[in-house]
Design an enzyme around this catalytic site. Structure first.
Site, PDB file in Angstrom:
ATOM      1  N   LYS A 275       1.527  -1.044  -0.228  1.00 20.75           N
ATOM      2  CA  LYS A 275       0.519   0.556  -0.022  1.00 20.75           C
ATOM      3  C   LYS A 275       0.580   1.270   0.179  1.00 20.75           C
ATOM      4  CE  LYS A 275      -4.315   1.451   2.362  1.00 20.75           C
ATOM      5  NZ  LYS A 275      -5.972   0.973   3.163  1.00 20.75           N
TER       6      LYS A 275
ATOM      7  N   GLU B 221     -19.979  -4.872   9.996  1.00 19.61           N
ATOM      8  CA  GLU B 221     -21.402  -4.003  10.979  1.00 19.61           C
ATOM      9  C   GLU B 221     -22.690  -5.212  11.740  1.00 19.61           C
ATOM     10  OE1 GLU B 221     -18.741  -1.308   7.573  1.00 19.61           O
ATOM     11  OE2 GLU B 221     -20.379  -3.610   7.963  1.00 19.61           O
TER      12      GLU B 221
ATOM     13  N   ARG C  95     -25.809  -1.239   6.653  1.00 16.13           N
ATOM     14  CA  ARG C  95     -25.035  -2.935   6.508  1.00 16.13           C
ATOM     15  C   ARG C  95     -25.490  -3.629   7.583  1.00 16.13           C
ATOM     16  NH1 ARG C  95     -20.906  -2.847   2.534  1.00 16.13           N
ATOM     17  NH2 ARG C  95     -20.094  -4.608   4.188  1.00 16.13           N
TER      18      ARG C  95
END
Length: 628
Positions: free
Chosen positions: A280, A366, A394
């Site tokens: 990353k 979630e 969600r």
């Protein structure tokens, strides 16, 4: 190469690896420069440059379908599909979207913004392909963080069962927005260190093929030998047990390795998972050295140093949230905090520094976070579920059945409520009032400033009559003085901020400063308007509403949330049930998905401005002479 001359990825077909490496360097320079001005998701995109080049060289988009999970990693894809000239407008009003968008390009075949959806979308596309009898490739690119989402695991299970021919590219950089957590992350860690399993497996097959065939018994033995090698080299082989052919791990910055494995995946029947290891922030030192997720998505920054361009101002709502929660937790050992992979954004990393055993980052989960909060509440704990408004969607079923139906004392801290700006329609937090207000047992509060916010948090922890949701916006507070001690607020009792006799505004949160500006304009025109802080969306202040009806005051409700089913609707329902007739107009978010732009630009678009508020009120009132 001038990236702004690229129209589609077909030019890559005849590129050598050396040319691809030169193009990768050009793309990284382009992204670092452009995003320093606009901000955006720079870390994820710098990490997938070679991977995106290899995918577009080997596959034929848009005939072959490339589905980018979340969309944080799709900038390079956008450059290769002809959108480099628009990067100065990235995440700007009416400009280039920061996520894949079907109306933007035929190459964007799947729209994302929430994680863990690409595999289900890919399964749908692969099923449609087979039913139609066509032969396109379906490729889903998903991050290791997104793979921990329950929906992704459901899709893996179904894909492995159906044995559809599709390719899953697992972009594994060991980090999503925050460091990944959970057992699946540990599995990936073992896979990363397992070496070239596929190469060893192929070498064994080559050796076996050279042995003269002695019938089925030897073939069966060979298969058992291969399986033994699999379990010897990679503990568990999670993905192969799920029905996938596993290829990797692959160096995501080695074009030879990438192209070899992706080519093999194209030729392999059934579902294939290509495990790609990337860095990353690759190619930009500040982003490469990021250990906290700060370079996942940024605002503008100084390109040379990597220093973030920040404007000084009052404390942010998330920092007030975390610091207040710490104060409360020092006095109440029952307080625990839960976040679905957003410890940095919610500032619960600050809470975790002092209370590491009382903060739980459950990953991109979630639903699990909501029900875990419910479980904690059944045992007398005081769980605080910190979640962005857009991500709370969600876990809606769990809020309904596991929290509200059981009437449990869970505090849902709804961050990023209202318009959020540059992340656009997938992230606007404008639906939570509408989808929560209909639920029995829940209380919904919304502070007008950071001082009221800290008292609301204290009130929510002290509240013992069921679930309570506190909505607060993205960004900084208003700069008001903070009270030294915390106190409980009365719930369902609004307060008058400005007196007035001609009409009344009922509003809350971020709309109060906007309404105050409108009132200043109206005062100059001779109007006297009452401003009421309706900080409790549910329950309503019924006594005050009855009193307003008796005064026969025209009422205007204003909310930074959708009108359908929102606060204004609640006020209308109340008067209807009471049989009271009032003149009432509502202002809020219209019935469409609001795209990206600055919050002030979006206010203009949806009509939540002082001028529109003043005009609406004037239309409800008789004209008056301007007072001296």
């Amino acid at each position: 190469m001038n990236l702004e001359e690229i129209q589609d990825p077909s030019f890559l077909k005849n590129y050598s690896n050396k040319q691809l490496e030169e193009l990768a360097a050009d793309i990284r320079r382009f992204l670092i420069k452009k995003l320093s001005a606009t901000g955006g998701h720079i870390g994820p995109n710098l990490g997938v440059v070679e991977l995106t080049l290899a995918l577009h060289q080997l596959f034929d988009s848009p005939k072959d379908k490339l589905l980018w999970d979340v969309g944080h990693q799709a900038y390079v894809h956008k450059i290769l599909t002809g959108r480099a000239p628009q990067f100065d407008t990235l995440r700007q009003y009416k400009g280039l979207c920061g996520f894949p968008k079907r109306t933007e390009s035929e190459h964007d075949v799947w729209e994302t913004g929430h994680s863990s959806t690409s595999l289900s979308g890919a399964m749908g596309m692969a099923t449609a392909r087979d039913l139609k009898g066509t032969n396109e490739n379906i490729v889903a690119i998903i991050g290791d963080g997104a793979l921990t989402g329950g929906m992704a695991l459901e899709a893996l299970n179904h894909i492995g069962h159906e044995q559809k021919h599709l390719i899953v590219v697992l972009n594994d950089n060991e980090m999503s927005i925050a460091p990944n957590v959970g057992a699946l992350h540990s599995i990936l860690g073992r896979l990363r260190t397992a070496g070239k399993y596929q190469k060893a497996k192929e070498d064994l097959e080559t050796i076996i093929r050279k042995i003269p065939a002695f019938g089925g018994k030897l073939a069966d033995t060979a298969e058992r030998l291969k399986d033994s090698l699999k379990y010897l080299m990679v503990s568990g082989m999670f993905f192969e047990e799920m029905g996938f052919t596993y290829l990797g791990p692959v160096d995501g910055h080695d074009l030879d390795d990438l192209k070899h494995q992706l080519s093999y995946a194209k030729k392999t029947s059934g579902p294939v998972l290509v495990h790609v290891l990337t860095k990353k922030g690759k190619g930009y030192k500040p982003a490469e050295e990021d250990a906290t997720g700060a370079w996942h998505g940024t605002g503008p920054y100084k390109m040379e140093s990597g220093e973030m361009v920040k404007k000084p101002g009052p404390p942010s709502y998330p920092s007030v949230f975390a610091n207040t929660l710490k104060r409360i937790a020092r006095e109440d050992e029952r307080v625990v905090a839960i976040t679905p992979a957003m410890p940095g954004g919610s500032k619960l990393d600050l809470f975790a520094e002092e209370f590491p055993d009382r903060m739980f980052d459950v990953g991109i989960a979630e639903q699990h976070a909501a029900t875990m909060s419910a479980g904690l509440a059944t045992q007398g704990m005081k769980p605080v579920y910190a979640v962005y408004s857009t991500f709370l969607q969600r876990g809606y079923d769990q809020v309904v059945h596991d929290i509200c139906r059981q009437n449990l004392n869970v505090l849902i801290a709804i961050d990023r409520a209202g318009l959020v700006g540059a992340d656009g329609e997938t992230h606007q937090g404008v639906f939570d009032i509408a989808f929560l207000r209909s639920l029995p047992n829940i209380t919904i509060l919304n502070p007008k400033d950071e001082n009221e916010f800290q008292h609301m948090l204290y009130t929510g922890i002290c509240y013992d009559d069921g679930p309570i949701a506190i909505r607060y916006p993205r960004g900084n507070g208003t700069g008001v003085k903070m009270d030294a001690s915390l106190s409980r607020l009365p719930i369902g009792k609004w307060n008058v901020l400005q007196e007035g006799t001609d009409a009344a505004i009922l509003t809350f949160g971020t709309m109060i400063p906007v309404a105050e500006k409108a009132l200043a304009q109206l005062k100059q025109a001779g109007y006297s308007i009452r401003l009421i802080n309706a900080n409790s969306v549910k329950p309503l202040d019924e006594k005050l509403l009855e009193a307003l009806a008796e005064e026969e005051l025209p009422l205007l409700t204003i909310e930074e949330s959708v009108l359908q089913g929102g606060f204004g609707s609640a006020v209308l329902e109340f008067y209807n049930e009471k049989g009271m007739h009032v003149e009432l107009k509502r202002m809020g978010i219209p019935d469409y998905f609001v795209e990206h732009g600055s919050v002030s630009e979006l206010y203009q678009e949806v009509g939540l401005t002082p001028e529109r508020i003043a005009d609406t009120l004037i239309s409800m009132l008789p004209q008056k002479r301007k007072r001296a």
